[in-house]
Scaffold this motif. Structure first.
Motif, mmCIF file in Angstrom:
data_model
loop_
_atom_site.group_PDB
_atom_site.id
_atom_site.type_symbol
_atom_site.label_atom_id
_atom_site.label_comp_id
_atom_site.label_asym_id
_atom_site.label_seq_id
_atom_site.Cartn_x
_atom_site.Cartn_y
_atom_site.Cartn_z
ATOM 1 N N THR A 6 40.829 -2.385 22.625
ATOM 2 C CA THR A 6 40.113 -2.559 21.363
ATOM 3 C C THR A 6 39.904 -4.036 21.056
ATOM 4 O O THR A 6 40.766 -4.875 21.312
ATOM 5 N N LEU A 7 38.746 -4.306 20.491
ATOM 6 C CA LEU A 7 38.343 -5.670 20.148
ATOM 7 C C LEU A 7 38.311 -5.813 18.631
ATOM 8 O O LEU A 7 37.872 -4.902 17.925
ATOM 9 N N HIS A 8 38.741 -6.960 18.168
ATOM 10 C CA HIS A 8 38.785 -7.223 16.731
ATOM 11 C C HIS A 8 38.091 -8.549 16.456
ATOM 12 O O HIS A 8 38.271 -9.518 17.188
ATOM 13 N N MET A 9 37.289 -8.567 15.414
ATOM 14 C CA MET A 9 36.494 -9.745 15.063
ATOM 15 C C MET A 9 37.043 -10.373 13.781
ATOM 16 O O MET A 9 37.340 -9.665 12.818
ATOM 17 N N ASN A 10 37.148 -11.675 13.791
ATOM 18 C CA ASN A 10 37.495 -12.430 12.597
ATOM 19 C C ASN A 10 36.264 -13.270 12.250
ATOM 20 O O ASN A 10 35.991 -14.274 12.912
ATOM 21 N N PRO A 11 35.482 -12.869 11.245
ATOM 22 C CA PRO A 11 34.246 -13.586 10.917
ATOM 23 C C PRO A 11 34.467 -15.055 10.569
ATOM 24 O O PRO A 11 33.626 -15.898 10.882
ATOM 25 N N LYS A 46 31.590 0.580 23.576
ATOM 26 C CA LYS A 46 30.764 0.620 22.373
ATOM 27 C C LYS A 46 31.011 -0.649 21.574
ATOM 28 O O LYS A 46 32.133 -1.132 21.480
ATOM 29 N N ALA A 47 29.953 -1.178 20.989
ATOM 30 C CA ALA A 47 30.056 -2.259 20.017
ATOM 31 C C ALA A 47 29.741 -1.653 18.658
ATOM 32 O O ALA A 47 28.830 -0.836 18.546
ATOM 33 N N LEU A 48 30.479 -2.037 17.652
ATOM 34 C CA LEU A 48 30.345 -1.435 16.329
ATOM 35 C C LEU A 48 29.806 -2.439 15.313
ATOM 36 O O LEU A 48 30.022 -3.645 15.432
ATOM 37 N N ALA A 49 29.134 -1.906 14.305
ATOM 38 C CA ALA A 49 28.607 -2.740 13.221
ATOM 39 C C ALA A 49 29.754 -3.281 12.373
ATOM 40 O O ALA A 49 30.882 -2.773 12.413
ATOM 41 N N GLU A 50 29.447 -4.291 11.590
ATOM 42 C CA GLU A 50 30.440 -4.880 10.691
ATOM 43 C C GLU A 50 30.805 -3.883 9.585
ATOM 44 O O GLU A 50 30.013 -3.006 9.239
ATOM 45 N N PRO A 51 32.004 -4.024 9.000
ATOM 46 C CA PRO A 51 32.436 -3.103 7.947
ATOM 47 C C PRO A 51 31.476 -3.002 6.777
ATOM 48 O O PRO A 51 31.369 -1.949 6.148
ATOM 49 N N ASP A 52 30.754 -4.085 6.457
ATOM 50 C CA ASP A 52 29.798 -4.034 5.344
ATOM 51 C C ASP A 52 28.707 -3.001 5.580
ATOM 52 O O ASP A 52 28.088 -2.515 4.636
ATOM 53 N N ASP A 53 28.456 -2.655 6.844
ATOM 54 C CA ASP A 53 27.433 -1.668 7.192
ATOM 55 C C ASP A 53 27.996 -0.259 7.350
ATOM 56 O O ASP A 53 27.306 0.626 7.832
ATOM 57 N N TYR A 81 35.045 -1.479 21.628
ATOM 58 C CA TYR A 81 36.090 -1.083 22.558
ATOM 59 C C TYR A 81 35.532 -0.843 23.951
ATOM 60 O O TYR A 81 34.342 -0.670 24.146
ATOM 61 N N TYR A 82 36.444 -0.845 24.888
ATOM 62 C CA TYR A 82 36.200 -0.402 26.250
ATOM 63 C C TYR A 82 37.227 0.680 26.543
ATOM 64 O O TYR A 82 38.372 0.582 26.103
ATOM 65 N N VAL A 83 36.841 1.694 27.281
ATOM 66 C CA VAL A 83 37.790 2.637 27.850
ATOM 67 C C VAL A 83 37.715 2.438 29.353
ATOM 68 O O VAL A 83 36.626 2.474 29.930
ATOM 69 N N VAL A 84 38.870 2.181 29.956
ATOM 70 C CA VAL A 84 38.929 1.964 31.396
ATOM 71 C C VAL A 84 39.872 2.982 32.019
ATOM 72 O O VAL A 84 40.811 3.459 31.370
ATOM 73 N N ASP A 85 39.607 3.322 33.253
ATOM 74 C CA ASP A 85 40.448 4.243 34.011
ATOM 75 C C ASP A 85 41.043 3.440 35.157
ATOM 76 O O ASP A 85 40.335 3.068 36.097
ATOM 77 N N VAL A 86 42.334 3.131 35.050
ATOM 78 C CA VAL A 86 42.982 2.218 35.981
ATOM 79 C C VAL A 86 44.240 2.857 36.573
ATOM 80 O O VAL A 86 44.725 3.875 36.089
ATOM 81 N N ASP A 87 44.779 2.223 37.592
ATOM 82 C CA ASP A 87 45.959 2.739 38.272
ATOM 83 C C ASP A 87 47.267 2.458 37.531
ATOM 84 O O ASP A 87 48.261 3.139 37.778
ATOM 85 N N SER A 88 47.264 1.452 36.658
ATOM 86 C CA SER A 88 48.523 1.076 36.014
ATOM 87 C C SER A 88 48.271 0.332 34.706
ATOM 88 O O SER A 88 47.180 -0.183 34.462
ATOM 89 N N GLU A 89 49.325 0.266 33.899
ATOM 90 C CA GLU A 89 49.257 -0.518 32.674
ATOM 91 C C GLU A 89 49.032 -1.993 33.005
ATOM 92 O O GLU A 89 48.302 -2.686 32.296
ATOM 93 N N GLU A 90 49.629 -2.455 34.087
ATOM 94 C CA GLU A 90 49.466 -3.848 34.487
ATOM 95 C C GLU A 90 47.991 -4.175 34.712
ATOM 96 O O GLU A 90 47.519 -5.242 34.326
#
Length: 116
Positions: A6-11, A46-53, A81-90
């Motif tokens: 998950t990605l978080h934006m600080n305006p 997916k990229a999401l709109a700002e909370p104001d929207d 966010y991105y969802v990835v399918d990987v072999d490990s947490e690392e």
């Protein structure tokens, strides 16, 4: 194993970046998408709109109440966010470090435990 990155934006922080830094973030996402697509680890993004929207719905006394804006008042907001399918947490952690936003804010790595 699937992981949600998950990605978080600080305006306020974003506003302090130079145009070159902002363009680096945009280009970095293109590079990251290419990397995980070519490796076969990409599930979705997916990229999401700002909370104001956005709108927030809460049900109180059996009736929906709709308000403008996001649910949580915060300095930063969930922006994609991105969802990835990987072999490990690392590997999930390694990929999260390649997302350009990690240079300025943070990327949360969370294991997907159920899919509907």
């Amino acid at each position: 194993m699937r992981y949600l990155l998950t990605l978080h934006m600080n305006p306020t922080l974003w506003a302090t970046l130079t145009d070159d830094q902002k363009n680096g973030v945009y280009e970095g996402h293109g590079d990251f998408i290419k990397l995980v697509t070519e490796s076969g680890e990409m599930v979705e993004t997916k990229a999401l709109a700002e909370p104001d929207d956005s709108k927030t719905v809460q049900v109180r006394n059996g009736a929906p109440q709709i308000s403008n804006g996001g649910y949580v008042e915060a300095e930063s907001f969930f922006c994609g966010y991105y969802v990835v399918d990987v072999d490990s947490e690392e590997r999930a952690l390694e990929l999260a470090a390649k997302i350009p936003d990690a240079q300025y804010t943070a990327v949360e790595v969370r294991k997907v435990v159920h899919e509907g």
